[in-house]
Design a protein around this motif. Structure first.
Motif, PDB file in Angstrom:
ATOM      1  N   LEU A 106       0.815  -1.207   0.000  1.00  7.40           N
ATOM      2  CA  LEU A 106       0.000   0.000   0.000  1.00  7.40           C
ATOM      3  C   LEU A 106       0.853   1.263   0.000  1.00  7.40           C
ATOM      4  N   ASP A 107       2.075   1.145   0.510  1.00  9.45           N
ATOM      5  CA  ASP A 107       2.959   2.306   0.574  1.00  9.45           C
ATOM      6  C   ASP A 107       4.112   2.204  -0.426  1.00  9.45           C
ATOM      7  N   ALA A 108       3.956   1.404  -1.481  1.00 12.18           N
ATOM      8  CA  ALA A 108       5.023   1.216  -2.458  1.00 12.18           C
ATOM      9  C   ALA A 108       5.397   2.540  -3.132  1.00 12.18           C
ATOM     10  N   LYS A 109       6.677   2.661  -3.490  1.00 10.49           N
ATOM     11  CA  LYS A 109       7.181   3.844  -4.172  1.00 10.49           C
ATOM     12  C   LYS A 109       7.847   3.430  -5.484  1.00 10.49           C
ATOM     13  N   PRO A 110       7.669   4.224  -6.541  1.00  4.80           N
ATOM     14  CA  PRO A 110       8.349   3.910  -7.798  1.00  4.80           C
ATOM     15  C   PRO A 110       9.857   3.805  -7.587  1.00  4.80           C
ATOM     16  N   GLY A 111      10.445   2.788  -8.182  1.00  6.02           N
ATOM     17  CA  GLY A 111      11.872   2.573  -8.035  1.00  6.02           C
ATOM     18  C   GLY A 111      12.248   1.645  -6.902  1.00  6.02           C
ATOM     19  N   GLN A 112      11.304   1.356  -6.022  1.00  7.95           N
ATOM     20  CA  GLN A 112      11.583   0.442  -4.915  1.00  7.95           C
ATOM     21  C   GLN A 112      11.858  -0.953  -5.477  1.00  7.95           C
ATOM     22  N   VAL A 113      12.947  -1.579  -5.022  1.00  2.92           N
ATOM     23  CA  VAL A 113      13.410  -2.834  -5.600  1.00  2.92           C
ATOM     24  C   VAL A 113      12.893  -4.024  -4.805  1.00  2.92           C
ATOM     25  N   TRP A 125       9.415 -14.690 -14.132  1.00  2.43           N
ATOM     26  CA  TRP A 125       9.578 -13.273 -14.399  1.00  2.43           C
ATOM     27  C   TRP A 125       8.377 -12.534 -13.818  1.00  2.43           C
ATOM     28  N   ALA A 126       8.391 -11.226 -13.849  1.00  2.00           N
ATOM     29  CA  ALA A 126       7.293 -10.415 -13.330  1.00  2.00           C
ATOM     30  C   ALA A 126       6.775  -9.492 -14.419  1.00  2.00           C
ATOM     31  N   ALA A 127       5.539  -9.014 -14.237  1.00  2.00           N
ATOM     32  CA  ALA A 127       4.913  -8.153 -15.241  1.00  2.00           C
ATOM     33  C   ALA A 127       3.966  -7.174 -14.571  1.00  2.00           C
ATOM     34  N   ASP A 128       3.318  -6.347 -15.391  1.00  4.88           N
ATOM     35  CA  ASP A 128       2.353  -5.309 -14.999  1.00  4.88           C
ATOM     36  C   ASP A 128       3.071  -4.058 -14.511  1.00  4.88           C
ATOM     37  N   ASP A 129       2.717  -3.510 -13.359  1.00  7.11           N
ATOM     38  CA  ASP A 129       3.240  -2.200 -12.941  1.00  7.11           C
ATOM     39  C   ASP A 129       4.602  -2.333 -12.273  1.00  7.11           C
ATOM     40  N   ILE A 130       5.509  -2.980 -12.999  1.00 10.76           N
ATOM     41  CA  ILE A 130       6.876  -3.195 -12.504  1.00 10.76           C
ATOM     42  C   ILE A 130       7.835  -3.066 -13.680  1.00 10.76           C
ATOM     43  N   ARG A 131       9.110  -2.972 -13.370  1.00 12.10           N
ATOM     44  CA  ARG A 131      10.165  -2.937 -14.390  1.00 12.10           C
ATOM     45  C   ARG A 131      11.219  -3.950 -14.009  1.00 12.10           C
ATOM     46  N   MET A 132      11.436  -4.942 -14.875  1.00 12.71           N
ATOM     47  CA  MET A 132      12.439  -5.959 -14.603  1.00 12.71           C
ATOM     48  C   MET A 132      13.830  -5.334 -14.588  1.00 12.71           C
ATOM     49  N   LEU A 133      14.659  -5.786 -13.633  1.00 13.46           N
ATOM     50  CA  LEU A 133      16.002  -5.241 -13.481  1.00 13.46           C
ATOM     51  C   LEU A 133      17.068  -6.279 -13.815  1.00 13.46           C
ATOM     52  N   THR A 134      17.188  -7.300 -12.998  1.00 14.40           N
ATOM     53  CA  THR A 134      18.210  -8.320 -13.198  1.00 14.40           C
ATOM     54  C   THR A 134      17.596  -9.697 -12.979  1.00 14.40           C
ATOM     55  N   PHE A 144       9.136  -1.333  -8.627  1.00 15.14           N
ATOM     56  CA  PHE A 144       7.778  -0.835  -8.803  1.00 15.14           C
ATOM     57  C   PHE A 144       7.813   0.401  -9.705  1.00 15.14           C
ATOM     58  N   THR A 145       6.789   0.569 -10.503  1.00 15.08           N
ATOM     59  CA  THR A 145       6.705   1.748 -11.368  1.00 15.08           C
ATOM     60  C   THR A 145       5.569   2.678 -10.976  1.00 15.08           C
ATOM     61  N   ARG A 161      -0.751  -3.243  -9.851  1.00 15.12           N
ATOM     62  CA  ARG A 161      -0.655  -4.667  -9.638  1.00 15.12           C
ATOM     63  C   ARG A 161       0.718  -5.156 -10.093  1.00 15.12           C
ATOM     64  N   ALA A 162       1.089  -6.299  -9.564  1.00 18.19           N
ATOM     65  CA  ALA A 162       2.331  -6.964  -9.950  1.00 18.19           C
ATOM     66  C   ALA A 162       2.046  -8.457 -10.009  1.00 18.19           C
ATOM     67  N   THR A 163       2.475  -9.101 -11.074  1.00 19.68           N
ATOM     68  CA  THR A 163       2.199 -10.515 -11.279  1.00 19.68           C
ATOM     69  C   THR A 163       3.498 -11.262 -11.531  1.00 19.68           C
ATOM     70  N   MET A 164       3.644 -12.391 -10.890  1.00 17.84           N
ATOM     71  CA  MET A 164       4.800 -13.262 -11.108  1.00 17.84           C
ATOM     72  C   MET A 164       4.372 -14.395 -12.030  1.00 17.84           C
ATOM     73  N   TRP A 165       5.197 -14.694 -13.018  1.00 17.59           N
ATOM     74  CA  TRP A 165       4.911 -15.722 -14.005  1.00 17.59           C
ATOM     75  C   TRP A 165       5.907 -16.869 -13.892  1.00 17.59           C
ATOM     76  N   PHE A 166       5.403 -18.084 -14.112  1.00 16.74           N
ATOM     77  CA  PHE A 166       6.268 -19.254 -14.181  1.00 16.74           C
ATOM     78  C   PHE A 166       6.040 -19.950 -15.526  1.00 16.74           C
ATOM     79  N   GLY A 167       7.114 -20.365 -16.162  1.00 19.15           N
ATOM     80  CA  GLY A 167       7.029 -21.128 -17.398  1.00 19.15           C
ATOM     81  C   GLY A 167       8.063 -22.237 -17.412  1.00 19.15           C
ATOM     82  N   ASP A 168       7.888 -23.180 -18.292  1.00 24.10           N
ATOM     83  CA  ASP A 168       8.806 -24.325 -18.392  1.00 24.10           C
ATOM     84  C   ASP A 168       9.005 -24.982 -17.028  1.00 24.10           C
TER      85      ASP A 168
END
Length: 517
Positions: A106-113, A125-134, A144-145, A161-168
């Motif tokens: 609820l208190d997330a800030k853009p750029g918080q890792v 991997w992750a998707a939605d309102d996030i930016r992948m880093l490493t 967070f974005t 929102r932020a979603t974690m994805w699994f594949g393979d």
């Protein structure tokens, strides 16, 4: 008799009268207090879910049930055979992916890792309102974005929102963990959440245990490692007892109605082995067996009919629940045979239907029970259920609300008389404002934030302290106004007391009725 002697005699007589008056007051107070123990406030926790306004766990990944997506078939709930022992994806079909909704702080800030880790052979991997880093072997980091949900409260902005994805997914995924990179790996609970429990002496884990759901129950579920906390899984005994120690509270467990004897025994043994000295455990079976809208009541009625209990179905429902409560109590009593004073065996009933309290006199249930629990709610009758009917304005509604508090307190007194007659404690498993205005949520929200709501809570708790005393587990910690009601003391984690009249009243009452943790 001279004037001085007469004056002395009058002073002596006045002193005697004063002493008698004071003594009478003291005796009246003592007599009134007999059988009415000090009030100890408790709280019902909210279910850990990614859409809730409360962050209990530090791990952002444990709040949702995984979904799967098959090529060309869209999303659907993950199938049982695609879930490993820990609740995470296992051996998905070729081309399939699995998603996990993360809790967006609820208190997330853009750029918080945030750093995510997991065990098992799978891509993630992750998707939605996030930016992948490493990314690396069994880990990745993202930022967070968007601001957290508190920043957009009261606006029309779409929640982040932020979603974690699994594949393979080749084998079983386990120990999924996502948390802010600066948070220690061994931090199970959010520190702010733990601090929010400071006013309370008892924590009821009913929603954490998914007692109203229909999950499969086994001792293995509660012995496992980190798993998603959702409608398919309860919190583990290990986690709940860790919170008991960290928050310095007494636990109140509601075990599912259809729990097996082995499950009950295993659960009780884990609690026994980890309950700190001086702590008390409250335990009940199911939730609101008198209520036909919940799983417990529905199953109890069906089982009561099958067993031929009662003169009519509802009486059979209550009798069946009483027998289940007796069975639960017998198992816990054997486990706690070496420390019986630390165990409170609870039978829950309906405050406004005293038959649900008195039913324990049948089938020799009463000797197995230590406490009768009720739910002192108020406000359900203030607004008509039919939106076409005229409804009161807010001032008239509070006048009616005040009358309902009086009626609830009167019922508390009657329930206390029943409990006293049966030689049992009277405690409250839930309670508070029960306003339902699905067709006018803005009005409900205004009432929940009106200063007069604090007066209503103060009056209810004062009445409880006078008529019954003992444990009162308020419902609930957090939750804003909506079509299903607005039961939370605060709308969201960290909401200031100036905006939270319920919490303001409860915390003030807790300070003035503090028997110590």
């Amino acid at each position: 008799m001279n004037r001085s002697e007469r004056g002395a005699l009058l002073l002596f007589a006045a002193a005697i009268v004063a002493v008698l008056a004071v003594g009478s007051t003291i005796w009246s107070t003592v007599a009134r207090a007999q059988g009415v123990p000090p009030t100890r406030l408790g709280i019902n926790l909210n279910s850990p879910a990614f859409w809730m306004e409360s962050r209990s766990y530090t791990n952002l990944a444990v709040y949702a049930h995984p979904n799967t997506q098959l090529p060309g078939q869209g999303y659907k709930k993950i199938e049982p055979q695609q879930v490993g022992p820990g609740g995470w994806p296992s051996k998905l079909p070729a081309g399939a992916t699995a998603t996990v909704d993360l809790f967006y702080p609820l208190d997330a800030k853009p750029g918080q890792v945030v750093r995510c880790t997991w065990q098992g052979q799978a891509k993630a991997w992750a998707a939605d309102d996030i930016r992948m880093l490493t990314s690396g072997p069994n880990m990745f980091e993202f930022a967070f974005t968007r601001e957290g949900r508190n920043a957009i409260r009261g606006t029309t902005a779409k929640p982040p929102r932020a979603t974690m994805w699994f594949g393979d997914v080749v084998d079983t995924v386990s120990d999924v963990d996502c948390r802010e990179a600066d948070r220690p790996r061994d931090q199970v609970f959010d520190p702010a959440f733990v601090r929010s429990l400071a006013p309370f002496r008892v924590v009821r884990f009913m929603e954490w245990m998914n007692v109203n759901g229909q999950r499969p129950f086994s001792a293995a579920n509660d012995a496992g490692s980190t798993m998603p906390r959702n409608y398919m899984n309860s919190a583990t005994v290990r986690d709940m007892m860790a919170l008991v120690r960290q928050a310095n509270v007494d636990p109140w467990f509601a075990l599912p109605y259809d729990s097996t004897d082995d499950y009950i025994r295993s659960f009780a043994q884990r609690v026994h082995d980890t309950l700190p000295p001086g702590r008390t455990v409250y335990v009940e079976i199911g939730n609101e067996a008198w209520h036909g809208g919940f799983f417990t009541g529905q199953r109890a009625m069906a089982d009561g009919k099958a067993a031929g209990l009662g003169r009519y179905p509802y009486e059979g429902q209550l009798m069946q629940y009483a027998l289940r409560a007796k069975r639960l109590a017998s198992i816990w009593s054997r486990v706690f045979a070496d420390r019986p004073r630390d165990l409170v065996r609870v039978y829950s009933g309906n405050l406004n239907y005293l038959q649900s309290l008195e039913i324990i006199e049948q089938n020799d249930v009463a000797p197995s029970i230590d406490a009768i629990a009720v739910a002192p709610y108020f406000g359900e009758k203030v607004f008509p259920k039919d939106p076409k009917l005229p409804r009161p304005g807010i001032d008239q509604a509070f006048v009616q609300l005040d009358k309902e508090v009086d009626a609830t307190v009167a019922q508390i007194g009657k329930a206390k008389a029943v409990a006293d007659r049966l030689g049992k404690r009277l405690i409250a498993y839930e309670g508070g404002a029960h306003l339902l205005i699905a067709y006018d949520v803005p009005l409900l929200d205004r009432m929940n934030h009106d200063p007069r709501m604090a007066d209503a809570y103060t009056k209810l708790l004062t009445g409880w302290a006078r008529e019954a005393g003992d444990v009162f587990a308020i419902y609930s910690l957090v939750g804003g106004s909506g079509a299903q009601g607005g039961f939370g003391l605060r709308d969201y984690d960290g909401a200031p007391l100036s905006e939270s009249p319920k919490a303001r009243a409860v915390e003030a009452f807790a300070k003035s009725h503090a028997p110590g943790k």
